[in-house]
Design a protein around this motif. Structure first.
Motif, PDB file in Angstrom:
ATOM      1  N   UNK A  33      15.051  -3.375 -14.053  1.00 50.46           N
ATOM      2  CA  UNK A  33      14.610  -3.352 -15.451  1.00 50.46           C
ATOM      3  C   UNK A  33      14.280  -1.929 -15.870  1.00 50.46           C
ATOM      4  N   UNK A  34      13.375  -1.281 -15.165  1.00 47.88           N
ATOM      5  CA  UNK A  34      12.999   0.109 -15.433  1.00 47.88           C
ATOM      6  C   UNK A  34      13.546   0.975 -14.308  1.00 47.88           C
ATOM      7  N   UNK A  35      14.427   1.878 -14.665  1.00 51.15           N
ATOM      8  CA  UNK A  35      15.164   2.651 -13.671  1.00 51.15           C
ATOM      9  C   UNK A  35      14.249   3.636 -12.958  1.00 51.15           C
ATOM     10  N   UNK A  36      14.213   3.566 -11.640  1.00 49.22           N
ATOM     11  CA  UNK A  36      13.405   4.498 -10.848  1.00 49.22           C
ATOM     12  C   UNK A  36      14.131   5.814 -10.593  1.00 49.22           C
ATOM     13  N   UNK A  37      15.424   5.877 -10.966  1.00 50.73           N
ATOM     14  CA  UNK A  37      16.245   7.077 -10.795  1.00 50.73           C
ATOM     15  C   UNK A  37      16.335   7.527  -9.339  1.00 50.73           C
ATOM     16  N   UNK A  38      16.216   6.589  -8.437  1.00 52.12           N
ATOM     17  CA  UNK A  38      16.395   6.839  -7.005  1.00 52.12           C
ATOM     18  C   UNK A  38      16.678   5.495  -6.355  1.00 52.12           C
ATOM     19  N   UNK A  39      17.312   5.521  -5.191  1.00 54.87           N
ATOM     20  CA  UNK A  39      17.589   4.274  -4.466  1.00 54.87           C
ATOM     21  C   UNK A  39      16.306   3.819  -3.774  1.00 54.87           C
ATOM     22  N   UNK A  40      15.312   3.531  -4.583  1.00 51.94           N
ATOM     23  CA  UNK A  40      13.955   3.274  -4.111  1.00 51.94           C
ATOM     24  C   UNK A  40      13.219   2.534  -5.218  1.00 51.94           C
ATOM     25  N   UNK A  41      12.854   1.287  -4.974  1.00 46.51           N
ATOM     26  CA  UNK A  41      12.139   0.509  -5.989  1.00 46.51           C
ATOM     27  C   UNK A  41      10.677   0.919  -6.107  1.00 46.51           C
ATOM     28  N   UNK A  42      10.153   1.629  -5.108  1.00 44.57           N
ATOM     29  CA  UNK A  42       8.705   1.845  -5.003  1.00 44.57           C
ATOM     30  C   UNK A  42       8.255   3.163  -5.638  1.00 44.57           C
ATOM     31  N   UNK A  43       8.724   3.415  -6.860  1.00 43.88           N
ATOM     32  CA  UNK A  43       8.286   4.572  -7.648  1.00 43.88           C
ATOM     33  C   UNK A  43       7.491   4.023  -8.825  1.00 43.88           C
ATOM     34  N   UNK A  44       6.177   4.086  -8.718  1.00 49.81           N
ATOM     35  CA  UNK A  44       5.353   3.281  -9.619  1.00 49.81           C
ATOM     36  C   UNK A  44       5.217   3.877 -11.013  1.00 49.81           C
ATOM     37  N   UNK A  90       0.869  -1.182   0.000  1.00 52.32           N
ATOM     38  CA  UNK A  90       0.000   0.000   0.000  1.00 52.32           C
ATOM     39  C   UNK A  90       0.901   1.225   0.000  1.00 52.32           C
ATOM     40  N   UNK A  91       0.903   1.948  -1.112  1.00 49.85           N
ATOM     41  CA  UNK A  91       1.835   3.054  -1.345  1.00 49.85           C
ATOM     42  C   UNK A  91       1.075   4.211  -1.992  1.00 49.85           C
ATOM     43  N   UNK A  92       0.195   4.881  -1.225  1.00 52.86           N
ATOM     44  CA  UNK A  92      -0.682   5.886  -1.839  1.00 52.86           C
ATOM     45  C   UNK A  92       0.056   7.064  -2.452  1.00 52.86           C
ATOM     46  N   UNK A  93       1.268   7.351  -2.010  1.00 55.78           N
ATOM     47  CA  UNK A  93       2.023   8.455  -2.614  1.00 55.78           C
ATOM     48  C   UNK A  93       2.640   8.072  -3.949  1.00 55.78           C
ATOM     49  N   UNK A  94       2.646   6.782  -4.241  1.00 56.80           N
ATOM     50  CA  UNK A  94       3.241   6.208  -5.452  1.00 56.80           C
ATOM     51  C   UNK A  94       4.767   6.332  -5.511  1.00 56.80           C
ATOM     52  N   UNK A  95       5.382   6.931  -4.488  1.00 53.00           N
ATOM     53  CA  UNK A  95       6.835   7.112  -4.480  1.00 53.00           C
ATOM     54  C   UNK A  95       7.445   6.765  -3.129  1.00 53.00           C
ATOM     55  N   UNK A  96       6.678   6.155  -2.233  1.00 51.52           N
ATOM     56  CA  UNK A  96       7.120   5.907  -0.860  1.00 51.52           C
ATOM     57  C   UNK A  96       7.616   7.206  -0.217  1.00 51.52           C
ATOM     58  N   UNK A  97       6.787   8.224  -0.313  1.00 57.94           N
ATOM     59  CA  UNK A  97       7.135   9.545   0.211  1.00 57.94           C
ATOM     60  C   UNK A  97       7.299   9.500   1.726  1.00 57.94           C
ATOM     61  N   UNK A  98       8.327  10.180   2.204  1.00 59.33           N
ATOM     62  CA  UNK A  98       8.565  10.222   3.645  1.00 59.33           C
ATOM     63  C   UNK A  98       7.368  10.845   4.367  1.00 59.33           C
ATOM     64  N   UNK A  99       6.893  10.181   5.391  1.00 55.94           N
ATOM     65  CA  UNK A  99       5.751  10.669   6.159  1.00 55.94           C
ATOM     66  C   UNK A  99       4.410  10.213   5.640  1.00 55.94           C
ATOM     67  N   UNK A 100       4.383   9.670   4.422  1.00 51.21           N
ATOM     68  CA  UNK A 100       3.131   9.168   3.843  1.00 51.21           C
ATOM     69  C   UNK A 100       2.911   7.717   4.268  1.00 51.21           C
ATOM     70  N   UNK A 101       1.671   7.238   4.255  1.00 49.34           N
ATOM     71  CA  UNK A 101       1.441   5.824   4.573  1.00 49.34           C
ATOM     72  C   UNK A 101       2.212   4.915   3.615  1.00 49.34           C
ATOM     73  N   UNK A 102       2.707   3.823   4.172  1.00 46.28           N
ATOM     74  CA  UNK A 102       3.382   2.795   3.371  1.00 46.28           C
ATOM     75  C   UNK A 102       3.278   1.504   4.166  1.00 46.28           C
ATOM     76  N   UNK A 103       2.583   0.503   3.598  1.00 45.94           N
ATOM     77  CA  UNK A 103       2.279  -0.679   4.391  1.00 45.94           C
ATOM     78  C   UNK A 103       2.267  -1.921   3.507  1.00 45.94           C
ATOM     79  N   UNK A 104       2.266  -3.088   4.153  1.00 43.02           N
ATOM     80  CA  UNK A 104       2.261  -4.376   3.470  1.00 43.02           C
ATOM     81  C   UNK A 104       1.165  -5.271   4.037  1.00 43.02           C
ATOM     82  N   UNK A 105       0.496  -5.984   3.150  1.00 43.91           N
ATOM     83  CA  UNK A 105      -0.454  -7.029   3.543  1.00 43.91           C
ATOM     84  C   UNK A 105       0.084  -8.344   2.994  1.00 43.91           C
TER      85      UNK A 105
END
Length: 222
Positions: A202-213, A121-136
């Motif tokens: 495969x597709x570069x997120x251009x940050x040390x962060x895989x969670x940029x959708x 669950x990544x509503x910011x689509x970028x794992x933004x600091x302070x935003x919700x980020x969760x796993x089910x």
């Protein structure tokens, strides 16, 4: 008028086709592609990784081959849904739909045949600091129809893993004609560098962060 409509339809189809990165065929045919670039920098020193895919009406069949492997580094005490991502893994992020997702499935495998299976669950689509980020977590993946088989070949410096993921997980059975969003990654580390990792994708997120959708590729089932 019919001819004009046909030409417009063909043009629209061509535009849509240009937006597709990979076409996945029905099994037993497969599609395959490779990546060896680092994230966030374009780094050709990342070891080569091959991805293969096909589908049946009820299953996505997904395989990785991790080449140029020297460490085969994992924690043997870890089990299903443990923090295997701290070590060396291959990963697939999967979403049924064509938009930039806020919820998607994260699937990981290590060279010890251990898997990590969770909806993110990544509503910011970028794992933004302070935003919700969760796993089910999918707590019983093998009871739910997942399969995995991982083979290590130290002499050839590679490991290969083949997985089956049930499409019902996404309400996605009979996917022919649909376009999904996906990205694929590999983490590389070893005893002398842990906990630091080399991040490859495969597709570069251009940050040390895989969670940029927005970086997810477009995959069409054909």
């Amino acid at each position: 008028m019919t001819r004009i409509f046909t030409l417009l339809l063909l043009a629209a189809t061509a535009v849509l086709a240009c937006g597709v990165d990979v076409k996945v065929p029905a099994c037993p045919s497969t599609t395959s592609f490779t990546f060896n670039t680092g994230i966030p920098a374009v780094d050709p020193s990342c070891p080569l990784t091959e991805v293969q895919m096909c589908y049946t009406p009820t299953q996505l069949k997904l395989a990785f081959t991790a080449y140029n492997e020297t460490e085969f580094y994992y924690d043997a005490s870890q089990t299903t849904n443990g923090d295997i991502w701290e070590y060396e893994v291959v990963e697939a992020f999967i979403y049924k739909g064509a938009d930039d997702p806020q919820t998607y499935f994260e699937y990981e495998v290590n060279a010890n045949n251990v898997t990590y299976n969770a909806f993110v669950y990544n509503p910011s689509r970028v794992r933004k600091e302070g935003a919700p980020f969760d796993h089910a977590f999918v707590m019983d993946p093998f009871g739910d129809g997942f399969e995995v088989d991982t083979r290590v070949n130290k002499k050839a410096q590679l490991w290969h893993t083949s997985s089956v993921i049930p499409l019902a997980l996404f309400n996605g059975e009979n996917p022919r004609g649909s376009t999904w969003r996906m990205n694929f990654f590999r983490t590389v580390t070893g005893p002398s560098t842990f906990p630091n990792q080399q991040l490859c994708g495969w597709k570069n997120t251009n940050a040390a962060n895989f969670h940029i959708t927005s970086a997810f590729g477009r995959v069409k089932f054909v």
